[in-house]
Design a protein around this motif. Sequence first.
Motif, mmCIF file in Angstrom:
data_model
loop_
_atom_site.group_PDB
_atom_site.id
_atom_site.type_symbol
_atom_site.label_atom_id
_atom_site.label_comp_id
_atom_site.label_asym_id
_atom_site.label_seq_id
_atom_site.Cartn_x
_atom_site.Cartn_y
_atom_site.Cartn_z
ATOM 1 N N ILE A 246 -35.710 47.558 27.488
ATOM 2 C CA ILE A 246 -37.139 47.345 27.774
ATOM 3 C C ILE A 246 -37.559 48.107 29.026
ATOM 4 C CG2 ILE A 246 -38.899 45.616 28.338
ATOM 5 C CD1 ILE A 246 -37.963 45.605 25.429
ATOM 6 N N THR B 155 -40.613 50.756 28.937
ATOM 7 C CA THR B 155 -41.807 50.568 29.768
ATOM 8 C C THR B 155 -41.985 51.710 30.762
ATOM 9 O OG1 THR B 155 -40.545 49.128 31.287
ATOM 10 C CG2 THR B 155 -41.831 48.054 29.559
ATOM 11 N N ALA C 105 -43.472 54.519 28.765
ATOM 12 C CA ALA C 105 -44.881 54.208 28.504
ATOM 13 C C ALA C 105 -45.732 54.467 29.738
ATOM 14 C CB ALA C 105 -45.025 52.750 28.062
ATOM 15 N N GLY D 153 -47.587 49.715 25.071
ATOM 16 C CA GLY D 153 -46.750 48.519 24.952
ATOM 17 C C GLY D 153 -47.128 47.673 23.752
ATOM 18 N N GLN E 236 -44.435 47.219 20.263
ATOM 19 C CA GLN E 236 -43.807 45.920 19.979
ATOM 20 C C GLN E 236 -43.411 45.806 18.506
ATOM 21 O OE1 GLN E 236 -46.274 42.246 19.053
ATOM 22 N NE2 GLN E 236 -47.388 43.046 20.821
ATOM 23 N N ALA F 189 -39.097 41.575 29.126
ATOM 24 C CA ALA F 189 -40.489 42.007 29.281
ATOM 25 C C ALA F 189 -41.245 41.085 30.224
ATOM 26 C CB ALA F 189 -41.182 42.043 27.915
ATOM 27 N N SER G 148 -42.913 42.368 33.743
ATOM 28 C CA SER G 148 -44.354 42.215 33.970
ATOM 29 C C SER G 148 -44.627 41.348 35.189
ATOM 30 C CB SER G 148 -45.035 41.615 32.734
ATOM 31 O OG SER G 148 -44.586 40.309 32.471
ATOM 32 N N ALA H 151 -47.140 47.738 30.351
ATOM 33 C CA ALA H 151 -46.481 47.987 29.069
ATOM 34 C C ALA H 151 -45.661 46.771 28.643
ATOM 35 C CB ALA H 151 -45.583 49.222 29.180
ATOM 36 N N ALA H 152 -45.002 46.128 29.613
ATOM 37 C CA ALA H 152 -44.225 44.916 29.312
ATOM 38 C C ALA H 152 -45.133 43.794 28.811
ATOM 39 C CB ALA H 152 -43.455 44.469 30.553
ATOM 40 N N ILE I 94 -45.897 44.457 25.218
ATOM 41 C CA ILE I 94 -44.783 44.177 24.311
ATOM 42 C C ILE I 94 -44.756 42.704 23.902
ATOM 43 C CG2 ILE I 94 -42.244 44.003 24.226
ATOM 44 C CD1 ILE I 94 -42.172 46.640 25.826
#
Length: 357
Positions: free
Chosen positions: A23, A27, A30, A56, A60, A82, A86, A316-317, A320
């Motif tokens: 992840i 990210t 991304a 993100g 997913q 994720a 985040s 991005a997280a 997801i």
Amino acid sequence: MDIMREFCTKWWKRIATVDMLFIAVLTLIASLIGSWLKQYPGFKLFGALIIALLIGMIIQFPIRKWYVGASDKRKAGVKDAAGLISNKLLRLGIILLGFKLNLQVLFTQGIKCLPIAAVVVTLTIVVTYWVARKMGVDPMLAILTAGGTGICGAAAVMGLSGSIKVPPEKEQEKDDDVTMAVAIVAIMGTIFALLEIALGPLTGMTQDQLGITAGASLHEIAHAVAAGDAFNAVNIATIMKLSRVLMLVFAAIIIAIWWEKKHSEVAPTGKRSVAFPWFMLGFIGASVIGTFVPFIAAITPQLVDFAYIVLGMAMAALGINVNFKAIAVKGRKPFLASFLVSILLMLFAAGVAVLFF
């Protein structure tokens, strides 16, 4: 010593996993793509953070299909990774974003902008929250949308989310609200940036007045800069906008205290605690260092670029883990509330600009 060892062991088990590495890499990619795309006209108004969030949200689906599959262990691992990215990287990113604030400029050239920013931010947050609640929007989503509309878009939504403490079982709902609020202010800011760029020259206002209006009313820093550039008033628009960004510190602290008193749920122990946004002190510290330490001031652009990469990873997280069904069900009313208040905000900002500049 045993407590420290136990703490380090616990966090190492969460961080040193294949899911976390997977992840983190996705990210980061991304975020870098968002930073690269933002230089192009079609993507400039959205900015790197919004692009990273959208990436993100898109990835997913392949993650679920080709990586997670039927494995409950991988599903939990991806969600935890994720969520950790985040949560923690947004705080680091907000702190690093403090280097963008030159306090010397704000307290000299922007001295007239600071009181205007305080009034604009306060009124916008209060009115947006009130309108959203009257429409039946949940308190969490209402205050995040209000903060994003009033202060500085996605960064404000993420910053304020760190001021709001919820039980573990409601973390997913909170993340969905953060994503929804970010999407709302991104769309709204883009609409009103285009509107102001189109209507501004027809109003008869001076370049400085148009720049102040953009900085005082538009949601993202990217929106204010784009509109200010269109009016040949990018400097005054940026100063006005950064004056609003400074208000994030005070808003985060006030909202943390207010949320604990009005909406915080009592923990199983019967005790309550305020989720004081300590990272905001780091934000102020970074502003002070970036302003007054010559060596750091020389590398401020690089530090700010790194801040956006870190924040892009956090966005991005969020994407997801986002729940699309929840956004579809809950998104219309806060969108309408933000739209109505954005109209009032634009008119109020224009009136202030004409009166004082």
